[in-house]
Scaffold this active site. Structure first.
Site, short mmCIF file in Angstrom:
data_model
loop_
_atom_site.label_atom_id
_atom_site.label_comp_id
_atom_site.label_asym_id
_atom_site.label_seq_id
_atom_site.Cartn_x
_atom_site.Cartn_y
_atom_site.Cartn_z
N SER A 30 0.83 -1.20 0.00
CA SER A 30 0.00 0.00 0.00
C SER A 30 0.87 1.25 0.00
CB SER A 30 -0.93 0.00 1.22
OG SER A 30 -0.20 -0.25 2.40
N GLU A 40 -9.02 -10.35 3.79
CA GLU A 40 -9.45 -9.02 3.37
C GLU A 40 -10.80 -9.04 2.67
OE1 GLU A 40 -6.50 -6.59 1.49
OE2 GLU A 40 -7.95 -5.11 0.82
N1 LIG Z 1 -4.72 3.46 1.83
C1 LIG Z 1 -4.95 2.17 1.60
N2 LIG Z 1 -5.78 1.49 2.42
C2 LIG Z 1 -6.03 0.17 2.23
O1 LIG Z 1 -6.79 -0.41 3.03
C3 LIG Z 1 -5.38 -0.50 1.15
C4 LIG Z 1 -4.52 0.25 0.32
N3 LIG Z 1 -4.33 1.57 0.56
N4 LIG Z 1 -3.87 -0.32 -0.72
C5 LIG Z 1 -3.84 -1.76 -0.84
C6 LIG Z 1 -5.12 -2.34 -0.43
C7 LIG Z 1 -6.28 -2.00 -1.34
N5 LIG Z 1 -7.37 -2.01 -0.42
C8 LIG Z 1 -8.68 -1.68 -0.76
C9 LIG Z 1 -8.96 -0.51 -1.38
C10 LIG Z 1 -10.25 -0.16 -1.72
C11 LIG Z 1 -11.28 -1.00 -1.42
C12 LIG Z 1 -12.68 -0.60 -1.77
O2 LIG Z 1 -12.89 0.15 -2.68
N6 LIG Z 1 -13.66 -1.11 -1.06
C13 LIG Z 1 -15.08 -0.78 -1.19
C14 LIG Z 1 -15.92 -2.02 -1.33
C15 LIG Z 1 -16.17 -2.42 -2.74
C16 LIG Z 1 -17.36 -3.37 -2.77
O3 LIG Z 1 -18.36 -3.12 -2.08
O4 LIG Z 1 -17.31 -4.38 -3.53
C17 LIG Z 1 -15.54 -0.14 0.13
O5 LIG Z 1 -16.59 0.54 0.09
O6 LIG Z 1 -14.90 -0.33 1.16
C18 LIG Z 1 -11.00 -2.19 -0.78
C19 LIG Z 1 -9.70 -2.53 -0.46
C20 LIG Z 1 -6.94 -2.30 0.90
N7 LIG Z 1 -5.58 -1.85 0.87
C1 LIG Z 2 -4.02 -3.60 3.65
C2 LIG Z 2 -2.88 -4.43 4.13
C3 LIG Z 2 -3.31 -5.76 4.64
C4 LIG Z 2 -1.85 -4.58 3.04
O1 LIG Z 2 -1.64 -5.60 2.45
C5 LIG Z 2 -1.08 -3.39 2.68
O2 LIG Z 2 -1.13 -2.38 3.42
O3 LIG Z 2 -0.38 -3.43 1.66
MG LIG Z 3 -0.52 -5.30 0.70
#
Ligand SMILES: Nc1nc(=O)c2c([nH]1)NC[C@@H]1CN(c3ccc(C(=O)N[C@@H](CCC(=O)O)C(=O)O)cc3)CN21
Ligand SMILES: CC(C)C(=O)C(=O)O
Ligand SMILES: [Mg+2]
Length: 277
Positions: A58, A193
């Site tokens: 991330s 996740e």
């Molecule tokens: N700043 C940051 N926070 C994170 O938690 C994170 C990162 N970067 N980079 C790597 C991954 C990517 N992640 C993510 C990023 C976005 C969503 C997302 O858009 N989630 C939507 C749900 C989508 C759905 O309903 O299908 C949400 O509303 O949370 C999920 C995981 C978690 N990780």
């Molecule tokens: C969101 C966490 C689990 C991760 O893999 C990251 O920060 O890259």
């Molecule tokens: Mg990661």
């Protein structure tokens, strides 16, 4: 050099090892993990008693300004791992294997994991389920602890078809199978996740190693968040699974504005900030 005992949270060892995480699970003790990418932040998180720090890929977004975690490289992550490892003593430092550093072969995976360990990591994490179990086993066989990562895996965004909850409908069995395979391959713990609540419960029942949730509800052993999300420095409000515990964005903006105003008006620096002959 060990941190003095007085700085240590109760119930925590001088240096957190993978064995302690297994022990805490047996004792029903829950714990929190955060990401860290630089020395000063890592030191603050250590002082807060966070037992596990993740140098996540991330960093792609929060450090390097990429839109996804796909572009970030070993060369970009290695210096961050070194910074976090040098700055802290007690937390277990876990480093993400970035996209492109482990997919080609077991040898490539072991080589990349070794580089992260030489930079100061205490364990590595890699994304993927049953199909990646062989990689987990190869790295574990090399003497390197591996944290698994199942459910939604951002490195596979284009294979998955976007950022979405994992394990809905017929995909539920696959997530549980992934959890079993990663545990059987020798992982010491795993991130789970963005899976649905029922799938999280099934994973929790299926494996004996510590499970670390993100966007997966309250039924796992531990929790992880990106620290800038947790502290409100990230202004990206996409993430439903984040709880903000501070508004660092507002605080930092206010401090920068006040500093600039003082400089522009001549209030800072004053004679007290300078040196006599
Ligand atoms: N700043 C940051 N926070 C994170 O938690 C994170 C990162 N970067 N980079 C790597 C991954 C990517 N992640 C993510 C990023 C976005 C969503 C997302 O858009 N989630 C939507 C749900 C989508 C759905 O309903 O299908 C949400 O509303 O949370 C999920 C995981 C978690 N990780
Ligand atoms: C969101 C966490 C689990 C991760 O893999 C990251 O920060 O890259
Ligand atoms: Mg990661």
């Amino acid at each position: 050099m060990d941190a003095p005992a007085a700085d240590r949270p109760p119930h925590q060892p001088r240096q957190v090892r993978t064995l302690h995480l297994q022990r805490w699970k047996a004792e029903g003790r829950r714990w929190a993990m955060l990401t860290a990418y630089d020395a000063m932040t890592a030191r603050v998180l250590e002082e807060a008693g966070i037992p596990v720090l993740l140098v996540g890929d991330s960093a792609a977004g929060v450090v390097y300004g990429y839109d996804t975690s796909i572009p970030v490289t070993m060369e970009e992550l290695l210096p961050l791992v070194g910074a976090v490892a040098r700055a802290t003593h007690r937390p277990l430092v876990v480093a993400d294997l970035p996209f492109g550093s482990f997919e080609s072969s077991d040898a490539q995976a072991v080589d990349s994991a070794v580089r992260l360990m030489k930079a100061g990591a205490n364990a590595v994490k890699l994304e993927g389920g049953a199909r990646r179990a062989g990689r987990v086993e190869a790295i574990v066989t090399a003497g390197i602890p591996v944290m698994g990562h199942i459910g939604f895996t951002a490195q596979a965004e284009h294979a998955i078809g976007g950022y979405r909850v994992a394990g809905r409908g017929e995909a539920a069995d696959q997530v549980v199978e992934d959890a079993r395979a990663i545990a059987a391959a020798g992982a010491f713990s795993m991130v789970v996740e963005m899976v649905t609540l029922p799938v999280a419960r099934r994973v929790q029942d299926a494996v004996d190693i510590p499970t670390i949730g993100i966007g997966s509800g309250p039924d796992l052993d531990a929790q992880v968040l990106v620290w800038q999300d947790m502290a409100g420095l990230n202004d990206d409000r996409r993430y439903r699974f984040v709880k903000r515990y501070a508004d660092l964005r507002e605080q930092l903006r206010g401090a920068a504005e006040a500093y600039a105003a003082d400089v522009e008006s001549g209030v800072f620096p004053g004679p007290e900030h300078a040196f006599d002959a």
